[in-house]
Design a protein around this motif. Sequence first.
Motif: not given
Length: 153
Positions: A46, A49, A53, A107, A148, A151-152
């Motif tokens: 990950g 991610a 973050d 990212s 974010r 991305v999810r």
Amino acid sequence: TLRAAIARLELLGLVEVRHGSGIVVRRPDLAQQLSSLLATSDVGSGLDAQALDLRTVIEPQLAASAARRRPQLAYDEDDDAAFHRAVAAASGNGLAAALVAALVGLSGAPTLPDPLNAAQHAAIVAAVQVGDADAARDAMSLHLRTLRRAVRR
């Protein structure tokens, strides 16, 4: 062996092979080196991610720093990565700008609908231009939270 070594140095961006005139040592691209280092480090799965973050921690502060300096931001409006690099560079912290460039590359490329992306970028740029550090920090935080969520999905 020498040819392989030069090819490796060229891949790392440390030399430039100019056919007919020789090999020129290049100034290392810190963002590229950081990206290579982070991509090969043992940080677990990950990485994309984790990079995003970390960006949510760093970039809002850099946007606030940029607002305190009030520079003109120059970037390609169609290139989200260029926008984030420009804001980081506008903070005046070269190391942070290189780190953001590396993190943006790691990212991935979360995409937002163009009108939303443009509006959020415009809010950040406006806050930087008028020197409102709090608004720049908040606008960048909102933009990164939106990335974010994208991305999810």
